[in-house]
Design a protein around this motif. Structure first.
Motif, PDB file in Angstrom:
ATOM      1  N   UNK A 156       6.372   3.446  45.903  1.00  0.00           N
ATOM      2  CA  UNK A 156       5.811   4.773  45.671  1.00  0.00           C
ATOM      3  C   UNK A 156       4.289   4.722  45.668  1.00  0.00           C
ATOM      4  N   UNK A 157       3.747   3.651  45.086  1.00  0.00           N
ATOM      5  CA  UNK A 157       2.285   3.501  45.049  1.00  0.00           C
ATOM      6  C   UNK A 157       1.693   3.418  46.447  1.00  0.00           C
ATOM      7  N   UNK A 158       2.491   2.959  47.425  1.00  0.00           N
ATOM      8  CA  UNK A 158       2.041   2.901  48.812  1.00  0.00           C
ATOM      9  C   UNK A 158       2.437   4.141  49.598  1.00  0.00           C
ATOM     10  N   UNK A 159       2.904   5.180  48.893  1.00  0.00           N
ATOM     11  CA  UNK A 159       3.261   6.428  49.550  1.00  0.00           C
ATOM     12  C   UNK A 159       4.593   6.396  50.256  1.00  0.00           C
ATOM     13  N   UNK A 160       5.483   5.494  49.848  1.00  0.00           N
ATOM     14  CA  UNK A 160       6.777   5.324  50.499  1.00  0.00           C
ATOM     15  C   UNK A 160       7.906   5.780  49.586  1.00  0.00           C
ATOM     16  N   UNK A 161       8.935   6.383  50.173  1.00  0.00           N
ATOM     17  CA  UNK A 161      10.056   6.957  49.434  1.00  0.00           C
ATOM     18  C   UNK A 161      11.254   6.016  49.539  1.00  0.00           C
ATOM     19  N   UNK A 162      11.677   5.435  48.444  1.00  0.00           N
ATOM     20  CA  UNK A 162      12.787   4.472  48.453  1.00  0.00           C
ATOM     21  C   UNK A 162      14.081   5.119  47.967  1.00  0.00           C
ATOM     22  N   UNK A 163      15.169   4.800  48.636  1.00  0.00           N
ATOM     23  CA  UNK A 163      16.526   5.145  48.200  1.00  0.00           C
ATOM     24  C   UNK A 163      17.267   3.850  47.885  1.00  0.00           C
ATOM     25  N   UNK A 164      18.281   3.956  47.032  1.00  0.00           N
ATOM     26  CA  UNK A 164      19.057   2.778  46.643  1.00  0.00           C
ATOM     27  C   UNK A 164      20.526   2.984  46.978  1.00  0.00           C
ATOM     28  N   UNK A 165      21.188   1.880  47.309  1.00  0.00           N
ATOM     29  CA  UNK A 165      22.645   1.882  47.432  1.00  0.00           C
ATOM     30  C   UNK A 165      23.168   0.538  46.977  1.00  0.00           C
ATOM     31  N   UNK A 166      24.413   0.520  46.577  1.00  0.00           N
ATOM     32  CA  UNK A 166      25.038  -0.761  46.287  1.00  0.00           C
ATOM     33  C   UNK A 166      25.248  -1.493  47.606  1.00  0.00           C
ATOM     34  N   UNK A 167      25.240  -2.803  47.550  1.00  0.00           N
ATOM     35  CA  UNK A 167      25.548  -3.556  48.762  1.00  0.00           C
ATOM     36  C   UNK A 167      27.042  -3.507  49.067  1.00  0.00           C
ATOM     37  N   UNK A 168      27.837  -3.174  48.053  1.00  0.00           N
ATOM     38  CA  UNK A 168      29.282  -3.269  48.185  1.00  0.00           C
ATOM     39  C   UNK A 168      29.772  -4.662  47.875  1.00  0.00           C
ATOM     40  N   UNK A 233      26.002  -0.672  56.665  1.00  0.00           N
ATOM     41  CA  UNK A 233      25.652   0.744  56.716  1.00  0.00           C
ATOM     42  C   UNK A 233      26.056   1.460  55.431  1.00  0.00           C
ATOM     43  N   UNK A 234      25.362   2.539  55.091  1.00  0.00           N
ATOM     44  CA  UNK A 234      25.803   3.358  53.959  1.00  0.00           C
ATOM     45  C   UNK A 234      27.231   3.848  54.190  1.00  0.00           C
ATOM     46  N   UNK A 235      28.045   3.749  53.164  1.00  0.00           N
ATOM     47  CA  UNK A 235      29.440   4.212  53.133  1.00  0.00           C
ATOM     48  C   UNK A 235      30.420   3.279  53.827  1.00  0.00           C
ATOM     49  N   UNK A 236      29.956   2.131  54.339  1.00  0.00           N
ATOM     50  CA  UNK A 236      30.933   1.210  54.915  1.00  0.00           C
ATOM     51  C   UNK A 236      31.734   0.538  53.821  1.00  0.00           C
ATOM     52  N   UNK A 237      33.022   0.335  54.078  1.00  0.00           N
ATOM     53  CA  UNK A 237      33.836  -0.547  53.237  1.00  0.00           C
ATOM     54  C   UNK A 237      33.375  -1.983  53.446  1.00  0.00           C
ATOM     55  N   UNK A 245      32.613  -0.223  48.364  1.00  0.00           N
ATOM     56  CA  UNK A 245      31.851   0.522  49.355  1.00  0.00           C
ATOM     57  C   UNK A 245      30.369   0.286  49.118  1.00  0.00           C
ATOM     58  N   UNK A 246      29.610   0.225  50.193  1.00  0.00           N
ATOM     59  CA  UNK A 246      28.146   0.219  50.084  1.00  0.00           C
ATOM     60  C   UNK A 246      27.724   1.664  49.830  1.00  0.00           C
ATOM     61  N   UNK A 247      27.609   2.012  48.546  1.00  0.00           N
ATOM     62  CA  UNK A 247      27.528   3.404  48.118  1.00  0.00           C
ATOM     63  C   UNK A 247      26.112   3.786  47.694  1.00  0.00           C
ATOM     64  N   UNK A 248      25.544   4.843  48.265  1.00  0.00           N
ATOM     65  CA  UNK A 248      24.269   5.353  47.763  1.00  0.00           C
ATOM     66  C   UNK A 248      24.373   5.724  46.286  1.00  0.00           C
ATOM     67  N   UNK A 249      23.311   5.442  45.547  1.00  0.00           N
ATOM     68  CA  UNK A 249      23.279   5.723  44.105  1.00  0.00           C
ATOM     69  C   UNK A 249      21.966   6.415  43.772  1.00  0.00           C
ATOM     70  N   UNK A 250      21.969   7.150  42.678  1.00  0.00           N
ATOM     71  CA  UNK A 250      20.755   7.817  42.224  1.00  0.00           C
ATOM     72  C   UNK A 250      19.897   6.842  41.440  1.00  0.00           C
ATOM     73  N   UNK A 274      30.480  12.381  46.499  1.00  0.00           N
ATOM     74  CA  UNK A 274      29.871  13.246  47.501  1.00  0.00           C
ATOM     75  C   UNK A 274      30.010  14.717  47.113  1.00  0.00           C
ATOM     76  N   UNK A 275      31.158  15.084  46.553  1.00  0.00           N
ATOM     77  CA  UNK A 275      31.347  16.467  46.136  1.00  0.00           C
ATOM     78  C   UNK A 275      30.400  16.839  45.010  1.00  0.00           C
ATOM     79  N   UNK A 276      30.117  15.890  44.141  1.00  0.00           N
ATOM     80  CA  UNK A 276      29.253  16.150  42.983  1.00  0.00           C
ATOM     81  C   UNK A 276      27.770  16.045  43.321  1.00  0.00           C
ATOM     82  N   UNK A 277      27.392  14.998  44.058  1.00  0.00           N
ATOM     83  CA  UNK A 277      25.982  14.669  44.254  1.00  0.00           C
ATOM     84  C   UNK A 277      25.475  14.903  45.668  1.00  0.00           C
ATOM     85  N   UNK A 278      26.387  15.136  46.608  1.00  0.00           N
ATOM     86  CA  UNK A 278      25.966  15.151  48.003  1.00  0.00           C
ATOM     87  C   UNK A 278      25.605  13.755  48.474  1.00  0.00           C
ATOM     88  N   UNK A 279      24.927  13.685  49.614  1.00  0.00           N
ATOM     89  CA  UNK A 279      24.549  12.397  50.191  1.00  0.00           C
ATOM     90  C   UNK A 279      23.243  11.931  49.562  1.00  0.00           C
TER      91      UNK A 279
END
Length: 294
Positions: A156-168, A233-237, A245-250, A274-279
């Motif tokens: 963030x300090x470098x102006x970059x937006x990071x997202x996280x996911x589990x590796x699965x 990839x995101x959502x791959x088993x 699953x390699x699942x995106x997390x907040x 996905x129904x609760x949080x979207x992608x």
């Protein structure tokens, strides 16, 4: 007789649907196909226009695993491929999962989906940065979460937006959307960031793969930014004991992680999330959030 299923006008042979692939839960091949059909819209968005590598496990995670970049034998003629020049084969091609029929055909092979950090037609011109946080026992995803929070703030300090996911598997992946950038530049930045993390968090982080350095620490693997490397990839088993699953997390989930089970998600968990949080990986698809490396 192998059943034939019509998917958006394409005839696809789906075989052995009752075969149990994950014995601990009884999760079958039919359920694998159902899972991929359920998340298709989101998965397809993230692998859109990217060459795909397959990790196949047709007899389940305890059977033989096959990693392939080439189109598998018997690939239908309607499956899209793209040239991917490799040093050993300048005429090489890989599959592009362009639509639901292709996804269902590929899922019938029982696969993990892996993609590079660049799109088809622009080899080695990355539009995302990846950091793979891999815990060395007795460290777990809890330690990965602590490292991820430091890395998020540093990015963030470098102006970059990071997202996280589990590796699965055992750890976490951080992903950053980028303006198209040569892979060698992304690799150099990612390595410098991992080295800085080790200097700032010497009891938590290592940036080298050397096994002797890793017990109880988080290996920040920056190497997946190399043009030749791929990431789950995101959502791959995944080919694990359970259908993880390699699942995106907040980031709130990352901040709240206190036990191993806090950041483990199975196939049946994903549709409700996905129904609760979207992608939660949607920022990777937003051109307005694509950052420029300093």
């Amino acid at each position: 007789m192998t059943p034939i299923t019509l998917v958006e006008g394409r005839r696809i042979s789906l075989s052995n649907l009752d075969k149990v692939l994950y014995p601990e839960t009884g999760f079958t091949k039919g359920e694998v196909l159902h899972y991929y059909a359920t998340v298709a819209g989101h998965l397809l968005a993230h692998i859109h226009d990217r060459p795909v590598s397959f990790l196949r496990y047709p007899d389940g995670p305890d059977g033989q695993l096959f990693f392939t970049k080439n189109p598998p034998p018997g690939t239908p003629g309607w499956v899209k491929t793209t040239p991917v020049p490799r040093s050993e084969d300048l005429r090489a091609e890989q599959v592009v999962i362009a639509d639901l029929p292709t996804l269902m055909w590929a899922a019938n092979l029982v696969v993990e989906f892996h993609t590079p950090q660049w799109p088809a037609g622009a080899p080695a011109l990355a539009d995302r940065l990846i950091l793979d946080l891999d815990p060395g026992s007795p460290a777990t995803v809890v330690e990965c979460a602590a490292a991820a929070l430091w890395l998020r703030d540093r990015l963030t300090a470098d102006g970059l937006h990071a997202c996280a996911k589990t590796s699965g598997s055992k750890g976490l992946h951080l992903a950053v959307p980028l303006e198209p950038t040569p892979s060698e530049h992304v690799s150099a930045y990612a390595k410098a960031l991992a080295q800085e993390a080790e200097r700032e968090l010497p009891d938590l982080v290592v940036h080298r793969m050397t096994k002797a350095l890793r017990p109880g620490k988080v290996f920040v693997d920056h190497s997946q930014n190399a043009a030749a490397k791929t990431t789950a990839a995101p959502y791959t088993l995944r080919a694990r004991t359970l259908p993880t699953v390699s699942a995106p997390v907040s980031w709130a989930e990352v901040e709240a992680c206190r036990t191993l089970s806090d950041l483990v998600f199975l196939a049946d968990d994903i549709a409700p999330r996905l129904a609760r949080d979207g992608d939660l990986f949607a920022p990777l698809l937003d051109p307005a959030l694509a950052g420029r490396l300093p």
